[in-house]
Motif scaffolding. Sequence first.
Motif, PDB file in Angstrom:
ATOM      1  N   ILE A 167      56.596 -69.854  19.433  1.00  0.00           N
ATOM      2  CA  ILE A 167      57.984 -69.460  19.710  1.00  0.00           C
ATOM      3  C   ILE A 167      58.733 -70.537  20.478  1.00  0.00           C
ATOM      4  O   ILE A 167      59.858 -70.912  20.151  1.00  0.00           O
ATOM      5  CB  ILE A 167      58.008 -68.127  20.483  1.00  0.00           C
ATOM      6  CG1 ILE A 167      57.329 -67.029  19.660  1.00  0.00           C
ATOM      7  CG2 ILE A 167      59.423 -67.724  20.832  1.00  0.00           C
ATOM      8  CD1 ILE A 167      57.077 -65.744  20.426  1.00  0.00           C
ATOM      9  N   GLY A 168      58.085 -71.047  21.537  1.00  0.00           N
ATOM     10  CA  GLY A 168      58.768 -71.997  22.404  1.00  0.00           C
ATOM     11  C   GLY A 168      59.069 -73.334  21.773  1.00  0.00           C
ATOM     12  O   GLY A 168      59.900 -74.098  22.285  1.00  0.00           O
ATOM     13  N   VAL A 169      58.411 -73.657  20.662  1.00  0.00           N
ATOM     14  CA  VAL A 169      58.637 -74.947  20.011  1.00  0.00           C
ATOM     15  C   VAL A 169      60.086 -75.092  19.542  1.00  0.00           C
ATOM     16  O   VAL A 169      60.600 -76.195  19.383  1.00  0.00           O
ATOM     17  CB  VAL A 169      57.642 -75.122  18.836  1.00  0.00           C
ATOM     18  CG1 VAL A 169      57.922 -76.389  18.052  1.00  0.00           C
ATOM     19  CG2 VAL A 169      56.224 -75.162  19.375  1.00  0.00           C
ATOM     20  N   VAL A 170      60.756 -73.960  19.344  1.00  0.00           N
ATOM     21  CA  VAL A 170      62.180 -73.994  18.987  1.00  0.00           C
ATOM     22  C   VAL A 170      62.976 -74.765  20.040  1.00  0.00           C
ATOM     23  O   VAL A 170      63.997 -75.392  19.734  1.00  0.00           O
ATOM     24  CB  VAL A 170      62.724 -72.548  18.853  1.00  0.00           C
ATOM     25  CG1 VAL A 170      64.216 -72.554  18.610  1.00  0.00           C
ATOM     26  CG2 VAL A 170      62.001 -71.839  17.719  1.00  0.00           C
ATOM     27  N   GLY A 171      62.500 -74.738  21.289  1.00  0.00           N
ATOM     28  CA  GLY A 171      63.226 -75.386  22.372  1.00  0.00           C
ATOM     29  C   GLY A 171      62.850 -76.831  22.607  1.00  0.00           C
ATOM     30  O   GLY A 171      63.370 -77.447  23.546  1.00  0.00           O
ATOM     31  N   LEU A 172      61.978 -77.425  21.792  1.00  0.00           N
ATOM     32  CA  LEU A 172      61.629 -78.830  21.983  1.00  0.00           C
ATOM     33  C   LEU A 172      62.739 -79.727  21.432  1.00  0.00           C
ATOM     34  O   LEU A 172      63.065 -79.657  20.247  1.00  0.00           O
ATOM     35  CB  LEU A 172      60.310 -79.146  21.277  1.00  0.00           C
ATOM     36  CG  LEU A 172      59.064 -78.461  21.841  1.00  0.00           C
ATOM     37  CD1 LEU A 172      57.833 -78.838  21.023  1.00  0.00           C
ATOM     38  CD2 LEU A 172      58.849 -78.816  23.307  1.00  0.00           C
ATOM     39  N   PRO A 173      63.319 -80.586  22.264  1.00  0.00           N
ATOM     40  CA  PRO A 173      64.455 -81.403  21.798  1.00  0.00           C
ATOM     41  C   PRO A 173      64.120 -82.287  20.609  1.00  0.00           C
ATOM     42  O   PRO A 173      64.949 -82.444  19.705  1.00  0.00           O
ATOM     43  CB  PRO A 173      64.796 -82.247  23.039  1.00  0.00           C
ATOM     44  CG  PRO A 173      64.273 -81.471  24.194  1.00  0.00           C
ATOM     45  CD  PRO A 173      63.043 -80.778  23.695  1.00  0.00           C
ATOM     46  N   VAL A 176      63.109 -75.706  30.080  1.00  0.00           N
ATOM     47  CA  VAL A 176      64.474 -76.189  30.312  1.00  0.00           C
ATOM     48  C   VAL A 176      65.390 -75.900  29.123  1.00  0.00           C
ATOM     49  O   VAL A 176      66.532 -75.463  29.296  1.00  0.00           O
ATOM     50  CB  VAL A 176      64.456 -77.704  30.612  1.00  0.00           C
ATOM     51  CG1 VAL A 176      65.875 -78.274  30.611  1.00  0.00           C
ATOM     52  CG2 VAL A 176      63.795 -77.969  31.961  1.00  0.00           C
ATOM     53  N   PHE A 177      64.917 -76.106  27.899  1.00  0.00           N
ATOM     54  CA  PHE A 177      65.817 -76.144  26.743  1.00  0.00           C
ATOM     55  C   PHE A 177      65.839 -74.895  25.866  1.00  0.00           C
ATOM     56  O   PHE A 177      66.804 -74.703  25.123  1.00  0.00           O
ATOM     57  CB  PHE A 177      65.471 -77.350  25.859  1.00  0.00           C
ATOM     58  CG  PHE A 177      65.909 -78.664  26.412  1.00  0.00           C
ATOM     59  CD1 PHE A 177      67.229 -79.075  26.289  1.00  0.00           C
ATOM     60  CD2 PHE A 177      65.019 -79.487  27.066  1.00  0.00           C
ATOM     61  CE1 PHE A 177      67.648 -80.287  26.810  1.00  0.00           C
ATOM     62  CE2 PHE A 177      65.414 -80.697  27.588  1.00  0.00           C
ATOM     63  CZ  PHE A 177      66.742 -81.105  27.471  1.00  0.00           C
ATOM     64  N   LEU A 178      64.816 -74.063  25.897  1.00  0.00           N
ATOM     65  CA  LEU A 178      64.736 -72.985  24.914  1.00  0.00           C
ATOM     66  C   LEU A 178      65.945 -72.066  24.972  1.00  0.00           C
ATOM     67  O   LEU A 178      66.633 -71.852  23.959  1.00  0.00           O
ATOM     68  CB  LEU A 178      63.448 -72.176  25.116  1.00  0.00           C
ATOM     69  CG  LEU A 178      63.285 -70.986  24.157  1.00  0.00           C
ATOM     70  CD1 LEU A 178      63.210 -71.455  22.711  1.00  0.00           C
ATOM     71  CD2 LEU A 178      62.058 -70.154  24.508  1.00  0.00           C
ATOM     72  N   TRP A 179      66.220 -71.490  26.128  1.00  0.00           N
ATOM     73  CA  TRP A 179      67.314 -70.514  26.202  1.00  0.00           C
ATOM     74  C   TRP A 179      68.693 -71.141  26.061  1.00  0.00           C
ATOM     75  O   TRP A 179      69.553 -70.556  25.368  1.00  0.00           O
ATOM     76  CB  TRP A 179      67.195 -69.700  27.483  1.00  0.00           C
ATOM     77  CG  TRP A 179      65.920 -68.923  27.573  1.00  0.00           C
ATOM     78  CD1 TRP A 179      65.013 -68.929  28.593  1.00  0.00           C
ATOM     79  CD2 TRP A 179      65.385 -68.028  26.585  1.00  0.00           C
ATOM     80  NE1 TRP A 179      63.943 -68.118  28.311  1.00  0.00           N
ATOM     81  CE2 TRP A 179      64.149 -67.543  27.084  1.00  0.00           C
ATOM     82  CE3 TRP A 179      65.814 -67.597  25.333  1.00  0.00           C
ATOM     83  CZ2 TRP A 179      63.354 -66.650  26.381  1.00  0.00           C
ATOM     84  CZ3 TRP A 179      65.014 -66.717  24.626  1.00  0.00           C
ATOM     85  CH2 TRP A 179      63.818 -66.249  25.137  1.00  0.00           C
ATOM     86  N   PRO A 203      55.824 -66.602  32.287  1.00  0.00           N
ATOM     87  CA  PRO A 203      56.718 -66.178  33.366  1.00  0.00           C
ATOM     88  C   PRO A 203      57.911 -67.112  33.556  1.00  0.00           C
ATOM     89  O   PRO A 203      58.993 -66.664  33.952  1.00  0.00           O
ATOM     90  CB  PRO A 203      55.814 -66.174  34.609  1.00  0.00           C
ATOM     91  CG  PRO A 203      54.631 -66.988  34.256  1.00  0.00           C
ATOM     92  CD  PRO A 203      54.449 -66.843  32.789  1.00  0.00           C
ATOM     93  N   SER A 204      57.735 -68.387  33.258  1.00  0.00           N
ATOM     94  CA  SER A 204      58.842 -69.337  33.411  1.00  0.00           C
ATOM     95  C   SER A 204      59.967 -69.035  32.430  1.00  0.00           C
ATOM     96  O   SER A 204      61.156 -69.027  32.797  1.00  0.00           O
ATOM     97  CB  SER A 204      58.336 -70.770  33.210  1.00  0.00           C
ATOM     98  OG  SER A 204      57.345 -71.091  34.151  1.00  0.00           O
ATOM     99  N   LEU A 205      59.613 -68.777  31.169  1.00  0.00           N
ATOM    100  CA  LEU A 205      60.641 -68.423  30.185  1.00  0.00           C
ATOM    101  C   LEU A 205      61.243 -67.053  30.484  1.00  0.00           C
ATOM    102  O   LEU A 205      62.440 -66.838  30.269  1.00  0.00           O
ATOM    103  CB  LEU A 205      60.039 -68.439  28.776  1.00  0.00           C
ATOM    104  CG  LEU A 205      59.685 -69.812  28.200  1.00  0.00           C
ATOM    105  CD1 LEU A 205      59.089 -69.677  26.805  1.00  0.00           C
ATOM    106  CD2 LEU A 205      60.906 -70.726  28.166  1.00  0.00           C
ATOM    107  N   GLY A 206      60.415 -66.125  30.980  1.00  0.00           N
ATOM    108  CA  GLY A 206      60.946 -64.815  31.355  1.00  0.00           C
ATOM    109  C   GLY A 206      61.965 -64.916  32.467  1.00  0.00           C
ATOM    110  O   GLY A 206      63.056 -64.319  32.397  1.00  0.00           O
ATOM    111  N   LEU A 207      61.648 -65.687  33.506  1.00  0.00           N
ATOM    112  CA  LEU A 207      62.588 -65.882  34.611  1.00  0.00           C
ATOM    113  C   LEU A 207      63.842 -66.607  34.145  1.00  0.00           C
ATOM    114  O   LEU A 207      64.961 -66.259  34.545  1.00  0.00           O
ATOM    115  CB  LEU A 207      61.904 -66.674  35.725  1.00  0.00           C
ATOM    116  CG  LEU A 207      62.752 -66.983  36.959  1.00  0.00           C
ATOM    117  CD1 LEU A 207      63.207 -65.697  37.644  1.00  0.00           C
ATOM    118  CD2 LEU A 207      61.976 -67.870  37.935  1.00  0.00           C
ATOM    119  N   GLY A 208      63.662 -67.616  33.292  1.00  0.00           N
ATOM    120  CA  GLY A 208      64.814 -68.351  32.782  1.00  0.00           C
ATOM    121  C   GLY A 208      65.754 -67.480  31.976  1.00  0.00           C
ATOM    122  O   GLY A 208      66.981 -67.605  32.074  1.00  0.00           O
TER     123      GLY A 208
END
Length: 382
Positions: free
Chosen positions: A142-148, A304-307, A352-357
């Motif tokens: 899922i998080g790979v969507v946020g890789l620049p 940093v970038f996903l959201w 937790p980092s993406l959840g908090l973000g």
Amino acid sequence: AVTINDMLWARYRSKWVVVLGSVTIILSFIATMVVQFIGGARLLETATGLSYQQGLLLFASCVLLYTVIGGFRAVVMTDALQGIIMLIGTGALLAGILMAGDGLPNLIHQLKVIDPKLVSPQGAGDMLTQPFMLSFWVLVCIGVVGLPHSALRCFGYRDSKALHRGILIGTVVSALLMFGMHLAGALGRAILPGMDSPDKIMPSLMMEVLPPWLAGVFLAAPMAAIMSTIDSQLIQASATLVKDLYLNYLSPKNERQEKLEVRVPRLSLLCTLILGTLVLLAALQPPEMIIWLNLLAFGGLQAVFLWPLVLGLYWSRANGQGALASMVSGIVCYGVLSQWGVKLGGLHAIVPSLGLGLIAFIVVSLLTPAPDQSVRRLFDQK
């Protein structure tokens, strides 16, 4: 837009979003490029008998040469060719392992003899608990969507038809590569039980299970995977330094357009060479296993970038204050949890980092003014 930060500026109109994004890209890319340089050097060391340092110099010279000369077009074209080589090489390696091990049942039996835990969901180590493994659906899926550097490649699509065709082709190719390479690595333990470095497993397996001439051809597969990653990162990192930081914040405001047209290509070339040299120097002393350094950098970029990327495209209420709050809270949380090895509920730090973000993004955006209508019209939002 030429870079990811171009898109973020157009969406959020926030200088601090661009600056924080630029700094994160440069630091994370240096770490991930060190990983790619080490991988390329290990492959050449195993396949050719060169020393690690000689393989590193040869690999770095090749990548820097075609990236500096060819730019983004060279990266796109080589990525397409490298993807084909990777796919064929994966199939050849997996077939060779199954033949050398007398079939899958025998290989599984050999793994059980070495250590019964090798065929259990948790593996032989104590680190891979169920929550931690489930976290990897976020970190590497899922998080790979946020890789620049992944998002940057989408800028190369010719049109919407090519984009949709790419989604289908990319899904099939990625599934085959991931399944094939992970299975080959796991089964390879039965073929080469005494491997001194995990990072040598793929080239060593190819040399072991394939005829020499075929192994020489298909060693290009892992090399292609490495090169197709690092060239995009070099392009993105140098573009970030020159376009996002120098042109916007460091160049003289009254500098004429003619001078900029001459200066920018030279600066891009210089930045690419400097970054490549720094990474080369850092790779001279490799860690024991490079995968953890790679995943650490990936997680930082995602935090940093996903959201900002996803919500900026699909939530009309998203604004610069919310994006900045998400970026800061995400990277601080990820850095603290990773530095001290804290696993909340057994989860990897990225969850937790993406959840908090996400929470910070939504709350701050709702408490601050909505973006201008001009921004919403630009992104086709009501």
